[in-house]
Design an enzyme around this catalytic site. Structure first.
Site, PDB file in Angstrom:
ATOM      1  N   ASP A  52     -37.610 -18.790  51.866  1.00 40.29           N
ATOM      2  CA  ASP A  52     -37.393 -19.413  53.169  1.00 40.29           C
ATOM      3  C   ASP A  52     -38.008 -18.595  54.297  1.00 40.29           C
ATOM      4  OD1 ASP A  52     -35.892 -21.446  52.005  1.00 40.29           O
ATOM      5  OD2 ASP A  52     -33.992 -20.372  52.252  1.00 40.29           O
ATOM      6  N   TYR A 110     -32.946 -11.375  42.926  1.00 42.65           N
ATOM      7  CA  TYR A 110     -32.951 -11.301  44.385  1.00 42.65           C
ATOM      8  C   TYR A 110     -32.002 -10.199  44.826  1.00 42.65           C
ATOM      9  CZ  TYR A 110     -35.323 -15.843  44.976  1.00 42.65           C
ATOM     10  OH  TYR A 110     -36.235 -16.876  44.958  1.00 42.65           O
TER      11      TYR A 110
END
EC number: 5.4.99.12
Length: 249
Positions: A52, A110
């Site tokens: 994002d 992540y």
């Protein structure tokens, strides 16, 4: 030929990975512009995932096809010569013709970085979420146990229009404190939904702040409703750390 690259980028000034018509500030767009300059033709770059706006990467993976035969190392050198300074390709190799960086990924990790102190470090401010409060990490670990495994993570999906399966497997959630007032939460799994890691991080922080009980995680999963989970943690604290391909690479 099919070339796969590993790259890092500071996502602060970019509108995410995916190329968009209304902005030229995307990672994919920057890569494709340089590769088209190299090849003299349109080049489509496939990323392992769409980070994002504002999200960073230490180990993003992408692949693309070139009509001419070029040494992967030379392509990497060309990319690094013309890419902005906040994007760096640190490895490149020729891949099997049918290799696809997203479809063949078997595991991703992540990392979400949190500053618990009253103010973020001047030189690290772009890479930490400034929570400014201490967290009860033991309670967060208890909650993480209930989130680990194969579940329907629809409650942790940022897209309300998601029509495909929302079942994913989280193999491990780790909590690391590099310093007393800093916390890194590492998520490893076979795939992640839109904003899933940021929603998981936000929910775990709410547990650490005493706003939720660890045992609520089971109820939130069963609800399959985004409104039941916690807030979406800001993008600046998130890094795509590693993408693994098993025997593919």
């Amino acid at each position: 030929m099919n070339i796969v690259i590993w790259l890092s980028y500071d996502g602060t000034r970019y509108d995410g990975w995916q190329k968009q018509e209304n902005t030229d500030k995307t990672i994919q767009g920057k890569l494709e512009a340089v590769l088209e300059r190299l090849s003299g033709a349109s080049v489509k770059v496939h990323g392992s995932g769409r980070t994002d706006s504002g999200v960073h990467a230490l180990g993003q993976v992408a692949n693309f096809h070139l009509e001419q035969e070029l040494e992967a190392g030379k392509v990497m050198e060309y990319l690094n010569r013309y890419l902005p300074e906040d994007i760096m390709v640190w490895n490149a190799q020729e891949a099997p013709e049918r290799f696809h960086s997203r479809l063949n990924a078997v595991r991703k990790t992540y990392r979400y970085q949190i500053e618990m102190g009253p103010k973020k470090d001047v030189f690290q401010r772009r890479y930490y979420y400034g929570l400014g409060q201490r967290l009860d990490i033991e309670k967060m670990k208890a909650a993480a146990v209930l989130l680990t495994g194969t579940h329907d993570f629809k409650s942790f999906c940022g897209s309300r229009r998601m029509k495909k399966s929302t079942v994913r497997t989280i193999e491990e959630i780790q909590f690391i404190q590099p310093e007393a007032l800093r916390l890194h939460i590492s998520f490893t799994g076979n795939g992640f939904l839109q904003q899933m890691v940021r929603i998981l991080a936000g929910t775990l922080m709410e547990v650490g702040l005493g706003k939720r009980r660890p045992e609520e995680m089971s109820r939130i999963l069963k609800a399959r409703n985004r409104r039941e989970a916690g807030f979406t943690a800001p993008s600046e604290g998130l890094f795509l750390e590693q993408v693994e391909y098993g025997d593919f690479l």
